[in-house]
Structures are given as C-alpha cells and as structure tokens.
Design a protein around this motif. Sequence first.
Motif, PDB file in Angstrom:
ATOM      1  N   LYS A   3       0.831  -1.195   0.000  1.00 38.55           N
ATOM      2  CA  LYS A   3       0.000   0.000   0.000  1.00 38.55           C
ATOM      3  C   LYS A   3       0.870   1.251   0.000  1.00 38.55           C
ATOM      4  N   LEU A   4       0.479   2.206  -0.829  1.00 38.62           N
ATOM      5  CA  LEU A   4       1.208   3.459  -0.917  1.00 38.62           C
ATOM      6  C   LEU A   4       0.844   4.350   0.261  1.00 38.62           C
ATOM      7  N   SER A   5       1.839   5.032   0.808  1.00 36.19           N
ATOM      8  CA  SER A   5       1.608   5.908   1.947  1.00 36.19           C
ATOM      9  C   SER A   5       2.295   7.250   1.694  1.00 36.19           C
ATOM     10  N   PHE A   6       1.577   8.338   1.994  1.00 37.18           N
ATOM     11  CA  PHE A   6       2.098   9.682   1.745  1.00 37.18           C
ATOM     12  C   PHE A   6       1.896  10.553   2.977  1.00 37.18           C
ATOM     13  N   LYS A   7       2.807  11.481   3.156  1.00 41.51           N
ATOM     14  CA  LYS A   7       2.661  12.531   4.160  1.00 41.51           C
ATOM     15  C   LYS A   7       2.733  13.877   3.438  1.00 41.51           C
ATOM     16  N   THR A   8       1.817  14.776   3.777  1.00 42.22           N
ATOM     17  CA  THR A   8       1.785  16.065   3.081  1.00 42.22           C
ATOM     18  C   THR A   8       2.749  17.074   3.690  1.00 42.22           C
ATOM     19  N   VAL A  58       1.589  14.492  -7.401  1.00 40.84           N
ATOM     20  CA  VAL A  58       1.116  13.110  -7.550  1.00 40.84           C
ATOM     21  C   VAL A  58      -0.341  13.171  -7.978  1.00 40.84           C
ATOM     22  N   LEU A  59      -0.705  12.390  -9.001  1.00 39.02           N
ATOM     23  CA  LEU A  59      -2.080  12.338  -9.485  1.00 39.02           C
ATOM     24  C   LEU A  59      -2.589  10.902  -9.445  1.00 39.02           C
ATOM     25  N   PHE A  60      -3.734  10.711  -8.790  1.00 39.87           N
ATOM     26  CA  PHE A  60      -4.437   9.434  -8.852  1.00 39.87           C
ATOM     27  C   PHE A  60      -5.559   9.579  -9.872  1.00 39.87           C
ATOM     28  N   ASN A  61      -5.449   8.829 -10.952  1.00 44.30           N
ATOM     29  CA  ASN A  61      -6.385   8.901 -12.073  1.00 44.30           C
ATOM     30  C   ASN A  61      -7.237   7.624 -12.044  1.00 44.30           C
ATOM     31  N   LEU A  62      -8.542   7.796 -11.792  1.00 40.39           N
ATOM     32  CA  LEU A  62      -9.395   6.636 -11.559  1.00 40.39           C
ATOM     33  C   LEU A  62     -10.147   6.164 -12.802  1.00 40.39           C
ATOM     34  N   GLY A  63      -9.599   6.444 -13.978  1.00 41.51           N
ATOM     35  CA  GLY A  63     -10.102   5.792 -15.180  1.00 41.51           C
ATOM     36  C   GLY A  63     -11.015   6.603 -16.073  1.00 41.51           C
ATOM     37  N   ASP A  64     -11.386   5.996 -17.205  1.00 35.39           N
ATOM     38  CA  ASP A  64     -12.216   6.609 -18.248  1.00 35.39           C
ATOM     39  C   ASP A  64     -11.575   7.889 -18.778  1.00 35.39           C
ATOM     40  N   TYR A 134      -8.321  -1.693  -8.367  1.00 32.93           N
ATOM     41  CA  TYR A 134      -8.604  -1.269  -6.988  1.00 32.93           C
ATOM     42  C   TYR A 134      -7.283  -1.047  -6.276  1.00 32.93           C
ATOM     43  N   ALA A 135      -7.265  -0.048  -5.389  1.00 32.77           N
ATOM     44  CA  ALA A 135      -6.052   0.197  -4.611  1.00 32.77           C
ATOM     45  C   ALA A 135      -6.426   0.775  -3.253  1.00 32.77           C
ATOM     46  N   GLU A 136      -5.529   0.579  -2.301  1.00 33.52           N
ATOM     47  CA  GLU A 136      -5.671   1.203  -0.985  1.00 33.52           C
ATOM     48  C   GLU A 136      -4.409   1.993  -0.692  1.00 33.52           C
ATOM     49  N   ILE A 137      -4.591   3.226  -0.250  1.00 41.06           N
ATOM     50  CA  ILE A 137      -3.470   4.097   0.056  1.00 41.06           C
ATOM     51  C   ILE A 137      -3.699   4.758   1.417  1.00 41.06           C
ATOM     52  N   TYR A 138      -2.655   5.411   1.906  1.00 40.36           N
ATOM     53  CA  TYR A 138      -2.762   6.220   3.117  1.00 40.36           C
ATOM     54  C   TYR A 138      -2.213   7.609   2.826  1.00 40.36           C
ATOM     55  N   ILE A 139      -2.919   8.622   3.292  1.00 36.58           N
ATOM     56  CA  ILE A 139      -2.416   9.990   3.226  1.00 36.58           C
ATOM     57  C   ILE A 139      -2.556  10.593   4.621  1.00 36.58           C
ATOM     58  N   ASP A 140      -1.451  10.988   5.196  1.00 33.13           N
ATOM     59  CA  ASP A 140      -1.420  11.521   6.561  1.00 33.13           C
ATOM     60  C   ASP A 140      -2.137  10.578   7.534  1.00 33.13           C
ATOM     61  N   ILE A 144      -7.503   5.110   2.577  1.00 29.92           N
ATOM     62  CA  ILE A 144      -8.350   5.490   1.447  1.00 29.92           C
ATOM     63  C   ILE A 144      -8.455   4.322   0.483  1.00 29.92           C
ATOM     64  N   ALA A 145      -9.677   3.935   0.156  1.00 31.50           N
ATOM     65  CA  ALA A 145      -9.938   2.935  -0.871  1.00 31.50           C
ATOM     66  C   ALA A 145     -10.216   3.654  -2.185  1.00 31.50           C
ATOM     67  N   LEU A 146      -9.594   3.183  -3.260  1.00 32.09           N
ATOM     68  CA  LEU A 146      -9.729   3.819  -4.572  1.00 32.09           C
ATOM     69  C   LEU A 146     -10.271   2.820  -5.584  1.00 32.09           C
ATOM     70  N   SER A 147     -11.249   3.252  -6.363  1.00 29.89           N
ATOM     71  CA  SER A 147     -11.791   2.425  -7.428  1.00 29.89           C
ATOM     72  C   SER A 147     -12.499   3.341  -8.420  1.00 29.89           C
ATOM     73  N   HIS A 148     -12.592   2.897  -9.675  1.00 32.56           N
ATOM     74  CA  HIS A 148     -13.387   3.677 -10.625  1.00 32.56           C
ATOM     75  C   HIS A 148     -14.842   3.710 -10.190  1.00 32.56           C
TER      76      HIS A 148
END
Length: 222
Positions: A3-8, A58-64, A134-140, A144-148
Amino acid sequence: MKKLSFKTAGRTGKIYFTSDLHIAHGKPFILEPRRYATVDEAIRHTFQELQTLTADDVLFNLGDVVIGAGERSEEYARRIVNLPCQQYYLHGNNNAGISNIINAERAELGLLADDVELYPLTMSNSRFTVLGHYAEIYIDGVPIALSHYPMASWNNMSKGGYMLHGHCHRNLKDDTRLKRLDVGWDWKKRPVTWEEVHRELSPRTSVAVDHHGSTDTSSFFE
C-alpha cells in the motif's frame, strides 16, 4: 501489492485525484453539465488544466480517460501517460487508447493479462503506473480505498477510512453519512487536491452500512 503511503508535511508538490476525463466524448450528457460548447473546447480545457501539474505532484487517475476519439485515442492517451507528475492509474470501463499502451507494455515484459504479478505496472520512459482495478493508500494516516466504481462497503470504513471513486459523473445521490466521494471531472473540471477531499469528508460521521463496526453479532447467522 504494498500500500502506498504519503505525508503532506514538507512536500513540495500536491496530491491530486481525478476520474472520467472523457476526452473527445461529444455526447450532451458529458458536455452540457460541464458547460463545454464543443468537443474541441472540452479537449483544450482538459489538457490546459492537466498541464498545470508539475514533476513534484502526484495524481491518482481513476479511469475513463478517452472516449470517442477514434484513431486519435492513443494520441490523447499518450499525452495523459506522459504528464510530468507521478501518476497512478486505475482502470475504468472505457479504456480507449490507454488499453493499447498498457497491453503493449505488458507484451514487451512478457506478462499475461491475468498475471498475478502484473500490477503495479509502470510504463517505460514515463511516471505512469497502473495499479489495476482497486487500490488502498494512506495519506497523513487516513486510509483510502480507490476504485473507478463507488463501493457500498470498503476496508477501514468503520475506522473512518475514505472511499474515492468516479464513474457516476456526480449523479449518485450523496449520502453524507458515508466518507465516500466522487472525484470525477464533473465536480470542478480539474484535478481536485487532497486538501479539498479531506475538507469535504473529514466532518462526516463514519457509519457502517453492514455488520462491520457493530458489536451486535446476533444477526450474523440468521
């Protein structure tokens, strides 16, 4: 996949989210809510906004990404792939152009379409990484669950986790009990920042719509 993890704190760039660019899609249900008079105007404005992203972002692009572009589909998709920011992509239900680029990369690496180790897949000579569906990430520290597609129940939902999606073009009735948000282009006609997402969702009370988070197990086996 880790899982990707980010701190702002201390970051030079920002973290953005988007979905459903629908580049070259000329149907009224796309153009009219976005207040574009023509397809050309929509294409021009979309790329103008995306080109403001920098190498530090960083950009998370959820498709289409591209729909209805015909022989120019791969050209437009390539422009998205080659944005200067670090980009993480999830498949949507319309993958014109993008699918050609991904399949070519996969074939070059000798990976099968259903290869368990296919993702993450980073395109050659770019900062475009495909995460799958599908992906799961953490920010601070926020999960966060991500899906189109929007989800009714997701990992860490009962613990305040967010669910970010596209697909619905802001037409899904917003349930303010849920920390779920459509981050598609129809919202602000630009990528939205993590700060905007967090400001929208953090005040909401997390309510599990199923047994998760409940201490009452009496109905589990009925």
